[in-house]
Design an enzyme around this catalytic site. Structure first.
Site, PDB file in Angstrom:
ATOM      1  CG  ASP A 138     -16.674   8.301 -10.666  1.00  0.00           C
ATOM      2  OD1 ASP A 138     -17.191   9.056 -11.501  1.00  0.00           O
ATOM      3  OD2 ASP A 138     -17.331   7.715  -9.782  1.00  0.00           O
ATOM      4  CG  ASP A 188     -22.858   6.300 -10.405  1.00  0.00           C
ATOM      5  OD1 ASP A 188     -22.563   5.130 -10.098  1.00  0.00           O
ATOM      6  OD2 ASP A 188     -22.058   7.254 -10.333  1.00  0.00           O
TER       7      ASP A 188
END
Length: 318
Positions: A65, A212
């Site tokens: 992603d 992240d």
């Protein structure tokens, strides 16, 4: 001053209103694309940024992603757009996956449409000029070779006009040399040193992007006092156990860390479809009022001498 444009703000999968992870940092004449989720090239067009000077891509990690948009972007460069060269920066594991995607799937033996450089990121300064630097730092997420990035404006000593006028320093080249740190000779024979007309160092704007991240442990020296922190908010605090299991961050934890570190503004992205935006924002603002859940096409200006300000706001979901 830095400006950041969010092109994709969803976690893992796109939603009706949010694309996958991507943001562009603009400074001077340079543009840095941080991550390139699926559909990023369309988001670039919709944002009005265009492809010119978009020749440096900084990848936080190799999950799909965050990198799948490279395939479409390269395809566009092969057929429609042209840039002089393209640099893709990432950890070794990330670049191995990018190599497979671009050379094994997109190019398949063809030459890239421009000089293409895959550059292995190591902690520390990646690039700099007289005004700013871009650095990388390791973060903990699932897998290895995960990095965040710091955009740091160089510190400057302000020119004190009133002191220069009191000393009789004329406007023009003399003052410019003093700003550069050079002594000047006046027509009356006096020598004026820079210290006589320059104030103390003022730290430049600092923008920190974590990508992240499972934990902020060890990131304190990097984030302390940052003008803006861009980090993920995949979960809310009520799902903290799930966040731990998948190596992600909650909005509340990010906000508590921002408050502890004296951050100016917290910009939360990588938002899961399981939550309403309001729930994520409430989770953060309980601990840090100057928190924002960003949307696709939001723009923020980060400057050293004023609060972080929104330049544009999208009309996405509320």
């Amino acid at each position: 001053m830095f400006e950041i444009v969010f092109l994709g703000t969803s976690a893992s999968a796109p939603s009706v209103h949010r694309g996958l992870s991507a943001q562009v940092v603009m400074v001077k004449d340079h543009r840095y694309l941080v991550d390139c989720g699926e559909g990023t090239q369309r988001q670039i067009l919709k944002s009005g940024i265009g492809f010119k000077r978009l020749n440096r891509i900084l990848l936080t990690h190799g999950h799909l992603d965050h990198i799948l948009g490279l395939a479409g972007l390269m395809s566009t460069f092969m057929r429609w757009e042209s840039i002089e060269s393209l640099e893709i920066w990432g950890g070794r594991a990330t670049l191995d996956r990018v190599q497979e995607l671009l050379f094994g799937v997109v190019l398949r033996g063809a030459k890239p449409p421009m000089p293409l450089h895959l550059i292995d990121v190591k902690p520390g300064v990646l690039m700099e000029d007289a005004d700013y630097s871009v650095s990388a730092f390791p973060v903990k997420h699932r897998g290895r070779d995960n990095y965040g990035y710091v955009f740091q404006e160089k510190s400057r000593r302000p020119f004190l006009v009133e002191k220069a006028e009191a000393l009789g320093v004329p406007a023009g080249p003399e003052r410019a040399r003093l700003v550069r740190g050079e002594a000047v000779h006046l027509s009356d024979g006096r020598v004026i040193e820079p210290d006589a007309v320059l104030g103390p160092d003022l730290p430049g704007a600092r923008l920190v992007i974590t990508g992240d991240v499972a934990t902020f442990d060890g990131l304190e020296p990097i984030v302390q006092g940052a003008h803006a922190l861009v980090t993920e908010a995949t979960y809310t605090d009520e799902d903290a156990e799930m966040a731990d299991a998948f190596g992600h961050m909650t909005a509340g934890r990010a906000a508590r860390f921002a408050a502890d570190m004296g951050v100016g503004t917290l910009l939360l992205t990588h938002v899961s479809r399981r939550y309403r935006e309001r729930d994520v924002l409430d989770d953060a603002r309980r601990f840090f009022p100057n928190s924002f859940v960003v949307r696709d096409f939001d723009r923020f200006a980060i400057a050293k001498d004023r609060p972080v300000s929104r330049v544009e706001r999208s009309d996405g979901e509320g």
